[in-house]
Design a protein around this motif. Structure first.
Motif, PDB file in Angstrom:
ATOM      1  N   ILE A   1       0.813  -1.509  -0.222  1.00 31.52           N
ATOM      2  CA  ILE A   1       0.136   0.105   0.052  1.00 31.52           C
ATOM      3  C   ILE A   1       0.900   1.248   0.422  1.00 31.52           C
ATOM      4  O   ILE A   1       2.334   1.110   0.268  1.00 31.52           O
ATOM      5  CB  ILE A   1      -0.976  -0.209   0.904  1.00 31.52           C
TER       6      ILE A   1
ATOM      7  N   VAL B   1      -3.881   0.408  -2.382  1.00 31.09           N
ATOM      8  CA  VAL B   1      -3.217  -0.370  -3.215  1.00 31.09           C
ATOM      9  C   VAL B   1      -2.080  -1.178  -4.391  1.00 31.09           C
ATOM     10  O   VAL B   1      -3.215  -0.937  -5.392  1.00 31.09           O
ATOM     11  CB  VAL B   1      -4.505  -2.133  -3.080  1.00 31.09           C
TER      12      VAL B   1
ATOM     13  N   LEU C   1      -1.487  -7.213  -4.798  1.00 27.89           N
ATOM     14  CA  LEU C   1      -1.605  -7.995  -3.934  1.00 27.89           C
ATOM     15  C   LEU C   1      -0.968  -9.488  -4.233  1.00 27.89           C
ATOM     16  O   LEU C   1      -1.289  -9.874  -5.815  1.00 27.89           O
ATOM     17  CB  LEU C   1      -2.908  -7.897  -4.699  1.00 27.89           C
TER      18      LEU C   1
ATOM     19  N   VAL D   1      -7.943  -1.608   1.687  1.00 31.89           N
ATOM     20  CA  VAL D   1      -6.740  -2.690   2.992  1.00 31.89           C
ATOM     21  C   VAL D   1      -7.490  -1.551   4.442  1.00 31.89           C
ATOM     22  O   VAL D   1      -7.313  -0.515   4.143  1.00 31.89           O
ATOM     23  CB  VAL D   1      -5.519  -2.142   3.083  1.00 31.89           C
TER      24      VAL D   1
ATOM     25  N   ILE E   1      -3.296  -3.799  10.688  1.00 28.46           N
ATOM     26  CA  ILE E   1      -3.998  -3.993   9.683  1.00 28.46           C
ATOM     27  C   ILE E   1      -5.314  -5.161  10.522  1.00 28.46           C
ATOM     28  O   ILE E   1      -4.780  -6.232  10.748  1.00 28.46           O
ATOM     29  CB  ILE E   1      -3.455  -4.659   8.770  1.00 28.46           C
TER      30      ILE E   1
ATOM     31  N   ILE F   1      -7.627  -7.581   4.792  1.00 23.24           N
ATOM     32  CA  ILE F   1      -7.542  -6.183   3.268  1.00 23.24           C
ATOM     33  C   ILE F   1      -7.938  -8.099   2.042  1.00 23.24           C
ATOM     34  O   ILE F   1      -8.833  -9.343   1.804  1.00 23.24           O
ATOM     35  CB  ILE F   1      -6.258  -7.674   2.666  1.00 23.24           C
TER      36      ILE F   1
END
Length: 105
Positions: A5, A38, A41, A59, A98, A101
């Motif tokens: 990110i 983002v 991935l 995220v 976090i 996602i």
């Protein structure tokens, strides 16, 4: 699964339940933050690279605390001139955890 990110002009590799320290974000401890920029991935065998962002991916993170970085001194001295300057600086930081996602569509 992990993602790359962008926030605060820097890029971070994030995974679920990972804590990262980023530049100051608005919000109190315990509030949710969503990162929409983002860049990539990665999920085991598949990877999605954005151009420049992955469409629809985001995220979600929770703010753990608002903190400050270590004190940094900027000291300038001009020799034989009896001239010097000393400044201190502490950067405001936000520690986030976090939580999820979400891959793009």
């Amino acid at each position: 699964m992990f993602a790359v990110i962008k926030t605060g002009g820097k890029q971070y590799t994030v995974a679920a339940d990972k804590e990262i320290t980023v530049m100051t974000l608005a919000g109190e401890a315990g509030s949710q933050v969503v990162f929409n920029e983002v860049l990539a991935l990665f999920d085991g065998e598949t990877s999605t690279i954005g151009a420049p962002h992955v469409a629809g991916a985001s995220v979600t993170a929770e703010i753990v605390e608002q903190a400050r970085g270590p004190k940094v001194y900027a000291f300038k001295k001009r020799r034989r001139k009896n001239s010097k300057r000393k400044r201190g600086h502490r950067q405001d930081l936000t520690i986030v955890k976090i939580t999820a996602i979400q891959p793009g569509a």
